[in-house]
Design a protein around this motif. Structure first.
Motif, mmCIF file in Angstrom:
data_model
loop_
_atom_site.group_PDB
_atom_site.id
_atom_site.type_symbol
_atom_site.label_atom_id
_atom_site.label_comp_id
_atom_site.label_asym_id
_atom_site.label_seq_id
_atom_site.Cartn_x
_atom_site.Cartn_y
_atom_site.Cartn_z
ATOM 1 N N GLU A 83 32.948 27.663 53.994
ATOM 2 C CA GLU A 83 33.710 28.257 52.897
ATOM 3 C C GLU A 83 32.802 29.117 52.023
ATOM 4 O O GLU A 83 33.197 30.191 51.555
ATOM 5 C CB GLU A 83 34.379 27.168 52.048
ATOM 6 N N ARG A 111 33.080 33.137 51.415
ATOM 7 C CA ARG A 111 33.115 33.655 50.050
ATOM 8 C C ARG A 111 32.166 34.838 49.890
ATOM 9 O O ARG A 111 32.533 35.876 49.335
ATOM 10 C CB ARG A 111 32.734 32.531 49.069
ATOM 11 N N SER A 154 39.536 21.320 53.727
ATOM 12 C CA SER A 154 39.288 22.684 54.159
ATOM 13 C C SER A 154 39.946 22.936 55.505
ATOM 14 O O SER A 154 40.193 22.004 56.277
ATOM 15 C CB SER A 154 37.775 22.930 54.267
ATOM 16 N N ARG A 185 37.871 26.025 49.400
ATOM 17 C CA ARG A 185 37.884 27.451 49.060
ATOM 18 C C ARG A 185 37.775 27.646 47.553
ATOM 19 O O ARG A 185 37.020 28.511 47.070
ATOM 20 C CB ARG A 185 39.161 28.119 49.581
#
Length: 290
Positions: free
Chosen positions: A13, A17, A158, A192
């Motif tokens: 994650e 990002r 996730s 996230r």
């Protein structure tokens, strides 16, 4: 930015990002590439890339496995982070940023919820090993004069790994009997959202003081139980709840779990409401979710 534990759900994650936001170039390492329990392996990676910031997502998180393998848990969750900080301090300029992803499992000895200033009280090997990691990170960071942030999360989920929320959804959709703990509370958090909030410590480190920060979704003060999460998932899918069974956590788990891993944010803005994030997560994962 270097990401250790890059093949885990939180590490992936973080990688997403950075790639999607174009904040900074990011490189991630799995255990096969860099084993954080080996000081030489970590030092070589730090020396090669000379990062501005390092995010450590590498951890041994299987609670039952940690209980049976305490030395390995200590090596990964405590010694490993210390190896990274030490290497960063020795080869860097002193202006680097280190982020240690930690856990609400450092609490749980009877507290209903916990803020950053509350004293930890782990109830299992996993919690103790992660707490040791926090202490070693703080000590090594101060010795190396590094900027450091310890970011705690609770009940992460996730798309990159099946967790409780996925298991519950499958059981509800299949109308299978599903026991869920009614007496263990936490702050379910979408990885996230966690990575998005954590990135501010890299993009704007001067705004924050060294130390511990809780990054958690908005929940009632006591948190929410696994049973309440399962009922919310049933609502999202308009599923029959008769297959759900509220039970004691002691009847489900082999290793003792904390009574509460509910986190309170006192230093930064909290994440979105847990129900809102959970609904969005399932809408992205299952197109037919409401």
């Amino acid at each position: 930015v270097l990401i250790f534990g890059g093949d885990g759900m939180v590490g992936r994650e973080f990688k997403d990002r950075f790639l999607n936001s174009n904040l900074v170039p990011a490189f991630s390492f799995s255990k096969k590439k860099v084993d954080i329990t080996l000081a030489r392996s970590v030092a070589a990676a730090i020396k090669k890339y000379r990062p501005y910031a390092v995010v450590n997502c590498a951890a041994l998180v299987n609670v039952d496995y940690c209980e049976k393998h305490p030395i390995e848990a200590w090596q990964v969750n405590a010694v490993g982070p210390a190896n990274i900080v030490r290497a960063l301090g020795k080869s860097g300029s002193g202006k680097e940023v280190f982020i240690q992803v930690s856990t609400a499992a450092v609490f749980g000895g009877g507290a209903k919820n916990s803020s950053e200033n509350d004293n930890p009280n782990p109830v299992n090997v996993y919690g103790w090993s992660k707490l040791a990691g926090e202490k070693l990170v703080e000590a090594e960071s101060k010795l190396g004069r590094l900027k450091f942030f310890i970011l705690r999360a609770s009940w992460i989920y996730s798309k990159y790994r099946e967790t409780f929320v996925d298991v519950a959804a499958k059981a509800l959709l299949n109308r299978d009997n599903f026991p869920a703990a009614r007496d263990q509370f936490g702050s379910p958090t979408w990885a996230r959202d966690f990575a998005a909030s954590s990135s501010q410590f890299i993009s704007m480190p001067a705004r924050f003081k060294n130390g511990i920060y809780h990054i958690a979704s908005k929940t009632p003060l006591k948190g929410v139980s696994k049973y309440e999460i399962a009922r919310e998932i049933a609502k999202i899918f308009s599923a029959d709840t008769r297959c759900l069974k509220a039970v004691s956590g002691n009847d489900i788990f082999e290793t003792i779990r904390p009574a509460s891993v509910t986190l309170i944010n006192t230093k930064i803005k909290p994440l979105p409401d847990w129900q809102q994030s959970l609904r969005e997560f399932f809408k992205k994962k299952y197109n037919h979710a409401g």
